[in-house]
Write a protein that holds these residues in place. Structure first.
Motif, PDB file in Angstrom:
ATOM      1  N   LYS A  34      23.106 -31.708 -42.572  1.00  0.00           N
ATOM      2  CA  LYS A  34      23.920 -30.509 -42.751  1.00  0.00           C
ATOM      3  C   LYS A  34      23.060 -29.301 -42.397  1.00  0.00           C
ATOM      4  N   PRO A  35      23.661 -28.264 -41.804  1.00  0.00           N
ATOM      5  CA  PRO A  35      22.861 -27.080 -41.436  1.00  0.00           C
ATOM      6  C   PRO A  35      22.067 -26.499 -42.608  1.00  0.00           C
ATOM      7  N   GLY A  46       7.328 -24.423 -42.442  1.00  0.00           N
ATOM      8  CA  GLY A  46       6.579 -23.192 -42.227  1.00  0.00           C
ATOM      9  C   GLY A  46       7.242 -22.197 -41.297  1.00  0.00           C
ATOM     10  N   TYR A  47       8.442 -22.499 -40.803  1.00  0.00           N
ATOM     11  CA  TYR A  47       9.143 -21.576 -39.912  1.00  0.00           C
ATOM     12  C   TYR A  47       9.917 -20.541 -40.720  1.00  0.00           C
ATOM     13  N   LYS A  48       9.949 -19.319 -40.212  1.00  0.00           N
ATOM     14  CA  LYS A  48      10.812 -18.280 -40.757  1.00  0.00           C
ATOM     15  C   LYS A  48      11.958 -18.122 -39.768  1.00  0.00           C
ATOM     16  N   ILE A  49      13.159 -18.445 -40.204  1.00  0.00           N
ATOM     17  CA  ILE A  49      14.310 -18.495 -39.310  1.00  0.00           C
ATOM     18  C   ILE A  49      15.032 -17.155 -39.296  1.00  0.00           C
ATOM     19  N   LYS A  50      15.182 -16.585 -38.093  1.00  0.00           N
ATOM     20  CA  LYS A  50      16.001 -15.390 -37.922  1.00  0.00           C
ATOM     21  C   LYS A  50      17.402 -15.791 -37.465  1.00  0.00           C
ATOM     22  N   LYS A  51      17.487 -16.836 -36.632  1.00  0.00           N
ATOM     23  CA  LYS A  51      18.776 -17.309 -36.134  1.00  0.00           C
ATOM     24  C   LYS A  51      18.740 -18.824 -36.068  1.00  0.00           C
ATOM     25  N   PHE A  52      19.780 -19.455 -36.585  1.00  0.00           N
ATOM     26  CA  PHE A  52      19.927 -20.909 -36.561  1.00  0.00           C
ATOM     27  C   PHE A  52      21.254 -21.203 -35.887  1.00  0.00           C
ATOM     28  N   LYS A  53      21.251 -22.131 -34.927  1.00  0.00           N
ATOM     29  CA  LYS A  53      22.505 -22.477 -34.270  1.00  0.00           C
ATOM     30  C   LYS A  53      22.467 -23.907 -33.761  1.00  0.00           C
ATOM     31  N   THR A  54      23.643 -24.401 -33.430  1.00  0.00           N
ATOM     32  CA  THR A  54      23.766 -25.696 -32.776  1.00  0.00           C
ATOM     33  C   THR A  54      23.817 -25.434 -31.284  1.00  0.00           C
ATOM     34  N   GLY A  56      24.267 -27.706 -28.096  1.00  0.00           N
ATOM     35  CA  GLY A  56      24.535 -29.045 -27.572  1.00  0.00           C
ATOM     36  C   GLY A  56      24.343 -30.071 -28.666  1.00  0.00           C
ATOM     37  N   GLU A  57      23.405 -30.974 -28.483  1.00  0.00           N
ATOM     38  CA  GLU A  57      23.098 -32.015 -29.461  1.00  0.00           C
ATOM     39  C   GLU A  57      21.888 -31.658 -30.312  1.00  0.00           C
ATOM     40  N   CYS A  58      21.448 -30.405 -30.247  1.00  0.00           N
ATOM     41  CA  CYS A  58      20.254 -29.956 -30.966  1.00  0.00           C
ATOM     42  C   CYS A  58      20.591 -28.889 -31.991  1.00  0.00           C
ATOM     43  N   TYR A  59      19.713 -28.757 -32.972  1.00  0.00           N
ATOM     44  CA  TYR A  59      19.666 -27.556 -33.780  1.00  0.00           C
ATOM     45  C   TYR A  59      18.603 -26.684 -33.138  1.00  0.00           C
ATOM     46  N   GLU A  60      18.881 -25.392 -33.055  1.00  0.00           N
ATOM     47  CA  GLU A  60      17.955 -24.473 -32.407  1.00  0.00           C
ATOM     48  C   GLU A  60      17.686 -23.305 -33.346  1.00  0.00           C
ATOM     49  N   ILE A  61      16.425 -22.926 -33.446  1.00  0.00           N
ATOM     50  CA  ILE A  61      16.084 -21.748 -34.247  1.00  0.00           C
ATOM     51  C   ILE A  61      15.350 -20.725 -33.396  1.00  0.00           C
ATOM     52  N   TYR A  62      15.538 -19.477 -33.793  1.00  0.00           N
ATOM     53  CA  TYR A  62      14.747 -18.362 -33.287  1.00  0.00           C
ATOM     54  C   TYR A  62      14.106 -17.742 -34.513  1.00  0.00           C
ATOM     55  N   GLY A  63      12.836 -17.503 -34.453  1.00  0.00           N
ATOM     56  CA  GLY A  63      12.143 -16.922 -35.594  1.00  0.00           C
ATOM     57  C   GLY A  63      10.657 -16.904 -35.349  1.00  0.00           C
ATOM     58  N   HIS A  64       9.898 -17.265 -36.396  1.00  0.00           N
ATOM     59  CA  HIS A  64       8.429 -17.264 -36.313  1.00  0.00           C
ATOM     60  C   HIS A  64       7.880 -18.562 -36.912  1.00  0.00           C
ATOM     61  N   ASN A  65       6.762 -19.010 -36.354  1.00  0.00           N
ATOM     62  CA  ASN A  65       6.104 -20.190 -36.914  1.00  0.00           C
ATOM     63  C   ASN A  65       5.190 -19.762 -38.062  1.00  0.00           C
ATOM     64  N   LYS A  66       4.486 -20.718 -38.657  1.00  0.00           N
ATOM     65  CA  LYS A  66       3.651 -20.385 -39.822  1.00  0.00           C
ATOM     66  C   LYS A  66       2.473 -19.483 -39.477  1.00  0.00           C
ATOM     67  N   GLU A  67       2.118 -19.383 -38.196  1.00  0.00           N
ATOM     68  CA  GLU A  67       1.058 -18.464 -37.770  1.00  0.00           C
ATOM     69  C   GLU A  67       1.607 -17.065 -37.486  1.00  0.00           C
ATOM     70  N   TYR A  74      13.770 -26.330 -30.705  1.00  0.00           N
ATOM     71  CA  TYR A  74      14.922 -27.220 -30.719  1.00  0.00           C
ATOM     72  C   TYR A  74      14.554 -28.457 -31.532  1.00  0.00           C
ATOM     73  N   PHE A  75      15.436 -28.830 -32.444  1.00  0.00           N
ATOM     74  CA  PHE A  75      15.212 -29.967 -33.327  1.00  0.00           C
ATOM     75  C   PHE A  75      16.298 -31.024 -33.138  1.00  0.00           C
ATOM     76  N   ASP A  76      15.916 -32.284 -33.302  1.00  0.00           N
ATOM     77  CA  ASP A  76      16.875 -33.376 -33.343  1.00  0.00           C
ATOM     78  C   ASP A  76      17.765 -33.175 -34.565  1.00  0.00           C
ATOM     79  N   THR A  77      19.071 -33.337 -34.415  1.00  0.00           N
ATOM     80  CA  THR A  77      20.012 -33.054 -35.499  1.00  0.00           C
ATOM     81  C   THR A  77      19.980 -34.082 -36.627  1.00  0.00           C
ATOM     82  N   LYS A  78      19.400 -35.234 -36.382  1.00  0.00           N
ATOM     83  CA  LYS A  78      19.337 -36.283 -37.403  1.00  0.00           C
ATOM     84  C   LYS A  78      17.961 -36.342 -38.072  1.00  0.00           C
ATOM     85  N   THR A  79      16.907 -36.247 -37.268  1.00  0.00           N
ATOM     86  CA  THR A  79      15.547 -36.454 -37.786  1.00  0.00           C
ATOM     87  C   THR A  79      14.742 -35.166 -37.929  1.00  0.00           C
ATOM     88  N   LEU A  80      15.210 -34.102 -37.304  1.00  0.00           N
ATOM     89  CA  LEU A  80      14.497 -32.821 -37.207  1.00  0.00           C
ATOM     90  C   LEU A  80      13.177 -32.931 -36.451  1.00  0.00           C
TER      91      LEU A  80
END
Length: 89
Positions: A34-35, A46-54, A56-67, A74-80
């Motif tokens: 689930k989203p 460790g990601y800070k998400i500014k935008k989360f979206k689907t 295609g077959e991926c979850y996609e985020i825009y934001g910043h990493n832990k650094e 882009y993340f796999d929708t089942k396993t991340l």
């Protein structure tokens, strides 16, 4: 000649679009995280998400990493599992 040029431009645009996203493994929607669960787990990575979206077959985020660097991931929708990652400055 104009038709050939238009066809060549269309092919070029289509090929560049195929490289724009990520190629995630398709899973039945019932197997997708689930989203809200996905965002919680991604933030726990460790990601800070500014935008989360689907995307295609991926979850996609825009934001910043832990650094603190800008990240488009882009993340796999089942396993991340991370399928594609673009990290900026």
């Amino acid at each position: 000649m104009k038709a050939f040029a238009a066809l060549a431009l269309t092919a070029l645009a289509a090929s560049s679009l195929s490289f724009a996203g990520a190629n995630c493994t398709p899973h039945p929607k019932a197997e997708w995280l689930k989203p809200s669960e996905a965002t919680a787990k991604i933030e726990a990575m460790g990601y800070k998400i500014k935008k989360f979206k689907t995307s295609g077959e991926c979850y996609e985020i825009y934001g910043h990493n832990k650094e603190g660097k800008k990240a488009e991931v882009y993340f796999d929708t089942k396993t991340l599992a991370i399928v594609k990652s673009e990290i900026g400055d």
